[in-house]
Design a protein around this motif. Structure first.
Motif, PDB file in Angstrom:
ATOM      1  N   SER A  27      84.569  28.962  29.450  1.00  0.00           N
ATOM      2  CA  SER A  27      84.840  29.658  28.179  1.00  0.00           C
ATOM      3  C   SER A  27      85.815  28.857  27.325  1.00  0.00           C
ATOM      4  N   LEU A  28      86.751  28.164  27.978  1.00  0.00           N
ATOM      5  CA  LEU A  28      87.656  27.315  27.194  1.00  0.00           C
ATOM      6  C   LEU A  28      86.881  26.171  26.538  1.00  0.00           C
ATOM      7  N   ILE A  29      85.928  25.624  27.296  1.00  0.00           N
ATOM      8  CA  ILE A  29      85.124  24.544  26.707  1.00  0.00           C
ATOM      9  C   ILE A  29      84.331  25.084  25.515  1.00  0.00           C
ATOM     10  N   CYS A  30      83.778  26.289  25.692  1.00  0.00           N
ATOM     11  CA  CYS A  30      83.042  26.871  24.567  1.00  0.00           C
ATOM     12  C   CYS A  30      83.979  27.145  23.396  1.00  0.00           C
ATOM     13  N   GLY A  31      85.232  27.440  23.719  1.00  0.00           N
ATOM     14  CA  GLY A  31      86.213  27.668  22.665  1.00  0.00           C
ATOM     15  C   GLY A  31      86.407  26.442  21.808  1.00  0.00           C
ATOM     16  N   PHE A  32      86.066  25.305  22.370  1.00  0.00           N
ATOM     17  CA  PHE A  32      86.150  24.077  21.595  1.00  0.00           C
ATOM     18  C   PHE A  32      85.171  24.116  20.426  1.00  0.00           C
ATOM     19  N   MET A  33      84.065  24.827  20.626  1.00  0.00           N
ATOM     20  CA  MET A  33      83.097  24.971  19.533  1.00  0.00           C
ATOM     21  C   MET A  33      83.638  25.905  18.465  1.00  0.00           C
ATOM     22  N   ALA A  34      84.168  27.029  18.914  1.00  0.00           N
ATOM     23  CA  ALA A  34      84.764  27.993  17.991  1.00  0.00           C
ATOM     24  C   ALA A  34      85.649  28.869  18.840  1.00  0.00           C
ATOM     25  N   LYS A  35      86.890  29.013  18.433  1.00  0.00           N
ATOM     26  CA  LYS A  35      87.869  29.708  19.273  1.00  0.00           C
ATOM     27  C   LYS A  35      87.448  31.131  19.600  1.00  0.00           C
ATOM     28  N   GLU A  36      86.756  31.776  18.669  1.00  0.00           N
ATOM     29  CA  GLU A  36      86.378  33.162  18.911  1.00  0.00           C
ATOM     30  C   GLU A  36      85.524  33.281  20.164  1.00  0.00           C
ATOM     31  N   SER A  37      84.769  32.213  20.482  1.00  0.00           N
ATOM     32  CA  SER A  37      83.808  32.337  21.570  1.00  0.00           C
ATOM     33  C   SER A  37      84.478  32.360  22.939  1.00  0.00           C
ATOM     34  N   VAL A  38      85.773  32.065  23.035  1.00  0.00           N
ATOM     35  CA  VAL A  38      86.452  32.141  24.330  1.00  0.00           C
ATOM     36  C   VAL A  38      86.266  33.545  24.915  1.00  0.00           C
ATOM     37  N   VAL A  39      86.518  34.531  24.078  1.00  0.00           N
ATOM     38  CA  VAL A  39      86.443  35.905  24.543  1.00  0.00           C
ATOM     39  C   VAL A  39      84.998  36.288  24.875  1.00  0.00           C
ATOM     40  N   SER A  40      84.089  35.974  23.970  1.00  0.00           N
ATOM     41  CA  SER A  40      82.710  36.423  24.201  1.00  0.00           C
ATOM     42  C   SER A  40      82.108  35.751  25.434  1.00  0.00           C
ATOM     43  N   VAL A  41      82.382  34.465  25.617  1.00  0.00           N
ATOM     44  CA  VAL A  41      81.831  33.776  26.786  1.00  0.00           C
ATOM     45  C   VAL A  41      82.439  34.346  28.058  1.00  0.00           C
ATOM     46  N   MET A  42      83.728  34.639  28.027  1.00  0.00           N
ATOM     47  CA  MET A  42      84.380  35.154  29.216  1.00  0.00           C
ATOM     48  C   MET A  42      83.828  36.535  29.578  1.00  0.00           C
ATOM     49  N   GLU A  43      83.634  37.351  28.587  1.00  0.00           N
ATOM     50  CA  GLU A  43      83.031  38.662  28.805  1.00  0.00           C
ATOM     51  C   GLU A  43      81.682  38.495  29.478  1.00  0.00           C
ATOM     52  N   LEU A  44      80.906  37.556  28.971  1.00  0.00           N
ATOM     53  CA  LEU A  44      79.565  37.312  29.492  1.00  0.00           C
ATOM     54  C   LEU A  44      79.619  36.866  30.945  1.00  0.00           C
ATOM     55  N   LEU A  45      80.466  35.862  31.220  1.00  0.00           N
ATOM     56  CA  LEU A  45      80.490  35.255  32.546  1.00  0.00           C
ATOM     57  C   LEU A  45      81.125  36.178  33.584  1.00  0.00           C
ATOM     58  N   PHE A  46      82.114  36.984  33.172  1.00  0.00           N
ATOM     59  CA  PHE A  46      82.734  37.910  34.120  1.00  0.00           C
ATOM     60  C   PHE A  46      82.032  39.256  34.117  1.00  0.00           C
ATOM     61  N   SER A  47      80.919  39.323  33.411  1.00  0.00           N
ATOM     62  CA  SER A  47      80.164  40.576  33.236  1.00  0.00           C
ATOM     63  C   SER A  47      81.086  41.739  32.904  1.00  0.00           C
ATOM     64  N   GLY A  48      82.003  41.507  32.024  1.00  0.00           N
ATOM     65  CA  GLY A  48      82.839  42.607  31.541  1.00  0.00           C
ATOM     66  C   GLY A  48      83.985  42.996  32.450  1.00  0.00           C
ATOM     67  N   GLY A  49      84.143  42.286  33.583  1.00  0.00           N
ATOM     68  CA  GLY A  49      85.200  42.700  34.508  1.00  0.00           C
ATOM     69  C   GLY A  49      86.387  41.759  34.551  1.00  0.00           C
ATOM     70  N   VAL A  50      86.810  41.306  33.404  1.00  0.00           N
ATOM     71  CA  VAL A  50      87.885  40.315  33.379  1.00  0.00           C
ATOM     72  C   VAL A  50      89.147  40.852  34.039  1.00  0.00           C
ATOM     73  N   GLN A  51      89.460  42.124  33.732  1.00  0.00           N
ATOM     74  CA  GLN A  51      90.756  42.639  34.191  1.00  0.00           C
ATOM     75  C   GLN A  51      90.871  42.661  35.711  1.00  0.00           C
ATOM     76  N   ASN A  52      89.697  42.782  36.412  1.00  0.00           N
ATOM     77  CA  ASN A  52      89.766  42.800  37.872  1.00  0.00           C
ATOM     78  C   ASN A  52      89.799  41.391  38.445  1.00  0.00           C
ATOM     79  N   ALA A  53      89.266  40.450  37.652  1.00  0.00           N
ATOM     80  CA  ALA A  53      89.114  39.104  38.197  1.00  0.00           C
ATOM     81  C   ALA A  53      90.362  38.252  38.042  1.00  0.00           C
ATOM     82  N   ILE A  54      91.143  38.485  37.012  1.00  0.00           N
ATOM     83  CA  ILE A  54      92.323  37.642  36.859  1.00  0.00           C
ATOM     84  C   ILE A  54      93.593  38.475  36.771  1.00  0.00           C
ATOM     85  N   THR A  55      94.688  37.851  37.167  1.00  0.00           N
ATOM     86  CA  THR A  55      95.981  38.556  37.184  1.00  0.00           C
ATOM     87  C   THR A  55      96.636  38.454  35.809  1.00  0.00           C
ATOM     88  N   SER A  56      97.688  39.242  35.611  1.00  0.00           N
ATOM     89  CA  SER A  56      98.334  39.181  34.298  1.00  0.00           C
ATOM     90  C   SER A  56      99.092  37.866  34.133  1.00  0.00           C
TER      91      SER A  56
END
Ligand code: GDP
Ligand code: MG
Length: 778
Positions: free
Chosen positions: A692-721
């Protein structure tokens, strides 16, 4: 007494100019020479720089530069008396006198079909852009001078297909000290335009003619366009055009570029002198009687001495002679003088200095101003204090006032940002996005109906429409932002902003003029980088461009708000503000570092004119918007299109070039996997985050959308604060997006663009590591 000791309202006569090199020459070129009278107006709100009035215009300079100027205090009464002098009524025939005192030749015209090339040269704010737009209409294109990143505009004069006209950078002299001056000088010497159109601000002839005199020495056919006549006559001033023509030896045409008056006559004259190659009748402005004729004799002696050399290398003799006497090393090297001649030259210069009692560059500048004063005295009835100037003074009482300047500045910038990024920009952006969306679905249906290969379908839809579309959606933001900025710039406010903020920026080795690109950087790095074009020195441009990525652009805001709302909902605002501040602090640290390493040299002296406030012309503003939009779109469809296709390819195929259903198996995922070890130390060692960071290189907004996609919406369970905190800091600082890098490449070249990518990533990595270490201690 020194100039910096002058109190507001006091007047003084300049006795000596210290300093050396570029700074000193710049003083002289701006008319600050021994003998001239100056009036101190005010200090900037932070106590530095100071605003002066001399030769009928306002100038700013820094206190420690002013310290190098020796003065003697003048009695107030004396100054007043001087102002009243020279005001006598006179008739003036008005615009359009068809050059009665400059007989038109009918000798040997250039052969039919020769392209008549013109150079448009003049001071800043003399109305070049306005005149250029009037002359060319829409027949123009913007380019760069090869090798240097100074904007250049070329066009064809309307109704004269066999002409070309180049708008040179606004300059005050032909000294070799700033990039613009060198570019203009080289253009006139090496590109050999068939004629020069010199635009002179009629409300400030005294300073403008300084450049004119140096242009006359180039011995190129020339016509003087005396602009802003409407303002001059509107305030009761007049110019004896015919007399001025006979004194200068070139046609002088009174015009008002803004009102399109006299422009046709200007074109007729310009075409004529170019076609018949009518050179200036006069280049010799030194008087045999002036101050015992020291400068006169020296100039003529040097002219004779170097005549053969100058002819051999194709330099105008008079120009070469006066530059040599001024101590211009470029010209000396170019002329390939022999040792004997060099010594002779030095002797002549020394003799002139001792006879004239001034050093060589001051003596030459003084000679020019002496002649200019004669021209002004006999040709110009000065207007009473103009309405425009009075209005400017009133506005400045607030806009650069001691207590009001900074609040007003913050208010104006805040308003511009609010309108651009929250009101008008998003509205236009939605419209455009809808349009692109419709177009996309049309294309999709068409391809579906035509049974196009699914890979191609995906390329067109996901790659081109999504990728380029997302970049093009920035266009409304950029155009809106530039709309407001060009209003501020054209009105004269930006010069005041530089005046007010200079002291602050100076601590980091920059000057007040860098503030604008930096502020725009909070909106979007692309227009910020484009805005550095207005900076006068290469060093400042480089440094400013390298610092803009530290200003959090709006595209990073979705990343911040997403992670903050998921991981730190209680302290959301605190953390977002903290991130913005962290960016600024890192920028300041980087600037200090640059100042000590990459960009050691002197910051350019902040000697700048404060023009009167003027109503911006709608035409100029529209033209500028069109240029910026075109520029941006051209880029979007070249660099960005290619980059988009590459990323699409990487995320759609696996290594056996089969189309993948899930990007988990794509080349991009595999490659991201390779980078994972690099991100492990900072706590971000997960291929999905890396992707997602690499995709952010294309456009910063896509960091969030790609991460949502790849974590299937479960970001909060997958990474710590803690990981989220590292990620936030990393996103704040790592490489700007492709569009920004493309514009940096365009301005500074590929090497610097690569440098920015690597440097920002390195800084981000170190900062994220620091967050992780500190966080794990807590
Ligand atoms: P440049 O810096 O030389 O390109 O100058 P511009 O073309 O940007 O003009 C500077 C300012 O002067 C703008 O606000 C113009 O609208 C204004 N201006 C240009 N020509 C005239 C003129 O003939 N009369 C008046 N009153 N204003 C003018
Ligand atoms: Mg301009």
């Amino acid at each position: 007494m020194k100039l910096n000791e002058l109190k507001a309202g006091q007047s003084a006569r300049v006795l000596s100019i210290g300093g050396e090199g570029a700074l000193r020459q710049h003083f002289l070129d701006m008319g600050l020479i021994p003998g001239v009278e100056v009036t101190m107006i005010k200090l900037a709100p932070m106590g530095d720089p100071m605003e002066l009035r001399l030769r009928g215009y306002e100038l700013t300079l820094r206190l420690n530069d002013a310290e190098k100027i020796g003065i003697e205090l003048l009695e107030a009464a004396h100054v007043k008396a001087q102002d009243q002098e020279g005001r006598r009524p006179a008739d003036h025939p008005g615009l359009g006198e068809e050059g009665r005192f400059h007989p038109k030749g009918t000798g040997d015209p250039l052969p039919e079909g020769t392209v008549l090339s013109f150079a448009l040269v003049g001071n800043q704010n003399s109305g070049k852009t306005t005149l250029f737009n009037q002359l060319t209409g829409s027949n123009q294109h913007v380019g760069n001078f090869p090798g240097v990143t100074v904007d250049r505009k070329d066009g064809v004069i309307r109704g004269h297909a066999d002409t070309s006209i180049t708008d040179l950078p606004g300059i005050y002299s032909m000294s070799p000290y700033s990039n613009e001056e060198l570019v203009s000088r080289d253009f006139v010497i090496n590109r050999k335009p068939k004629a020069i159109i010199n635009i002179v601000d009629a409300t400030n002839v005294e300073r403008n003619l300084y450049l004119t005199m140096q242009l006359l020495e180039m011995n190129v056919p020339m016509v003087v366009a005396l602009n802003m006549m409407d303002e001059l006559t509107g305030n009761g001033g007049t110019v004896d055009i015919n007399r001025m023509e006979s004194m200068l030896g070139v046609p002088v045409v009174p015009i008002s570029a803004a009102k399109n008056e006299g422009v046709d006559e200007l074109v007729r004259h310009a075409v004529h002198i170019a076609k018949y190659q009518e050179r200036p009748l006069r280049q010799d402005f030194c008087g045999a009687q002036d101050h015992g004729g020291a400068v006169h004799r020296a100039l003529h002696a040097v002219s004779h001495l170097i005549e053969d050399h100058a002819e051999r290398v194709g330099l105008p003799v008079r120009f070469a002679a006066s530059k040599l006497l001024e101590g211009d090393r470029h010209i000396e090297a170019q002329l390939q003088l022999e040792q004997n001649e060099k010594e002779l030259l030095e002797h002549i210069a020394l003799q002139m200095e001792s006879e004239r009692g001034l050093d060589r560059s001051a003596a030459i500048a003084d000679m020019r101003f002496e002649f200019i004063e004669k021209v002004c005295e006999s040709c110009i009835i000065k207007p009473r204090e103009s309405r425009e100037h009075k209005r400017s003074e009133k506005l400045d009482r607030v806009l650069t006032g001691k207590y009001t300047a900074i609040p007003v500045f913050i208010g104006i910038i805040g308003l511009v940002f609010f309108l651009t990024f929250f009101l008008i920009g998003p509205f236009l952006q939605n419209l455009l996005a809808e349009g692109i969306g419709h177009l996309g679905s049309l294309a999709a249906r068409a391809m579906e109906a035509g049974h196009v290969n699914p890979a191609i379908q995906s390329l067109v839809l996901d790659g081109i429409f999504e990728g380029v579309g997302s970049v093009v959606s920035f266009l409304p933001l950029i155009v809106t932002l530039f709309f407001f900025l060009s209003l501020l710039e054209d009105s004269g406010y930006i010069a005041r902003v530089a005046f007010v903020t200079d002291k602050l920026l100076r601590r980091s080795g920059l000057s007040g003029r860098s503030i604008v690109p930096m502020l725009i950087g909070f909106g979007c790095t692309v227009p910020a980088v484009m805005a550095t074009r207005t900076l006068p020195s290469d060093r400042d441009r480089h440094m400013t461009i390298l610092l803009t990525p530290f200003m959090s652009c709006t595209a990073k805001l979705p990343i911040y708000s997403f992670f903050v709302s998921v991981f730190f909902p209680k302290r959301a605002w605190l953390i977002i503000t903290g991130l913005y501040l962290l960016g600024i602090v890192m920028g300041i640290l980087a600037a200090r570092l640059y100042k000590k390493t990459l960009f050691k040299g002197e910051a350019v002296p902040f000697v700048m004119e404060l023009p009167n406030y003027r109503m911006p012309s709608a035409r100029n503003v529209l033209q500028l918007l069109w240029e910026k939009a075109r520029d941006f779109l051209q880029r979007a469809f070249s660099v960005i299109l290619i980059a988009t296709i590459v990323v699409w390819f990487l995320k759609s195929f696996d290594f056996r070039f089969n189309l993948v259903a899930n990007s988990y198996n794509s080349i991009l995922a595999e490659l991201a996997g390779l980078l994972v070890p690099l991100f492990t130390p900072v706590g971000l060692g997960d291929w999905r985050i890396v992707t997602s960071l690499i995709c952010g290189f294309m456009a910063k907004e896509s960091v969030v959308s790609v991460m949502e996609l790849l974590f299937s919406g479960g970001v909060q369970n997958a990474i710590t604060s803690l990981m989220a905190a590292s990620l936030l800091v990393f996103s704040l600082l790592y490489t700007p997006c492709v569009a920004a890098i493309a514009s940096i490449k365009r301005e500074l070249g590929g090497k610097w663009a690569l440098y920015v990518v690597l440097w920002q990533c390195a800084v981000a990595w170190v900062a994220a590591l620091a967050v992780r270490l500190i966080g794990s201690l807590l």
